[in-house]
Every structure is written in C-alpha cells, then in structure tokens.
Design a protein around this motif. Structure first.
Motif, short mmCIF file in Angstrom:
data_model
loop_
_atom_site.label_atom_id
_atom_site.label_comp_id
_atom_site.label_asym_id
_atom_site.label_seq_id
_atom_site.Cartn_x
_atom_site.Cartn_y
_atom_site.Cartn_z
N THR A 35 23.52 -0.07 12.58
CA THR A 35 24.26 -0.29 13.82
C THR A 35 24.82 1.02 14.37
O THR A 35 25.10 1.11 15.55
CB THR A 35 25.43 -1.27 13.58
N ILE A 36 24.96 2.00 13.49
CA ILE A 36 25.47 3.31 13.87
C ILE A 36 24.46 4.35 13.42
O ILE A 36 23.90 4.24 12.33
CB ILE A 36 26.84 3.58 13.21
N LYS A 37 24.23 5.36 14.25
CA LYS A 37 23.31 6.43 13.87
C LYS A 37 23.82 7.13 12.60
O LYS A 37 25.03 7.27 12.41
CB LYS A 37 23.18 7.46 14.99
N ASP A 38 22.88 7.56 11.76
CA ASP A 38 23.24 8.20 10.50
C ASP A 38 24.19 9.38 10.69
O ASP A 38 25.10 9.58 9.89
CB ASP A 38 21.98 8.68 9.76
N LYS A 39 23.98 10.14 11.75
CA LYS A 39 24.83 11.32 11.95
C LYS A 39 26.28 10.95 12.29
O LYS A 39 27.18 11.75 12.14
CB LYS A 39 24.25 12.23 13.03
#
Length: 98
Positions: free
Chosen positions: A31-35
């Motif tokens: 749901t959230i980018k890895d970065k």
C-alpha cells in the motif's frame, strides 16, 4: 546496537517489535512504496511513543514539562523506528550469501 538500546527506554523496546511487524505488513500489502516505509514507521513510532509518554508522565503543569514530554516522545519514537529498521536489515543481510 548496544549503544542504541542504551538510549531507548526499556518499556519502549516492545514498540520496536511492533514497528518491525507493521513494516513487514506494509511491505506485503504494497500500500506504501518501499522507499516510504521507513518514514511511515518513524511517524508511527513517534505517535506510539507520544501516547506512552503522556500516559505515564502524570500531570503536566507548565510549558517546560510539555516541551520535555514532546522531546522525549519524538526522540524515543525516532530511536525505536531506527532500531526496527536496523533489525530488519540484520535479518535481510544474514540471509544473503556473499
């Protein structure tokens, strides 16, 4: 790692484990980018530590006590988030072969 743990209040070490599992859940859910996961973990860590600090410090009577409670919550939140990320990296790196 021992130096970091020396600065974290012992009662808040469990927050490190909670943040680790939240991070793993966010990674799997995508749901959230890895970065952005470390930043999210940092914000959640600060929020959880803020709740703990204000729940355990009793009555806050003046601005100096408010500032000290806020400072404690923020620094402890950053430390437990950093420790959680450190543990995550230790686990990842231990599985790699070089």
């Amino acid at each position: 790692m021992e130096q970091i743990v020396n600065y974290v209040k012992p009662e808040l070490l469990i927050v490190t484990v909670v943040l680790y599992f939240i991070g793993m859940g966010l990674k799997k859910a995508q749901t959230i980018k890895d970065k952005n996961i470390p930043l999210t973990i940092g914000v959640v860590g600060i929020m959880l530590c803020t709740i703990w600090v204000f729940a355990t410090c009793g009555a806050i009577a003046n601005p100096q006590e408010i500032a000290m409670a806020a400072f404690t919550a923020i620094t402890q939140g950053i430390l437990v988030a950093g420790l959680s990320t450190y543990i995550n990296q230790l686990i990842k790196q231990s599985g790699k072969e070089e």
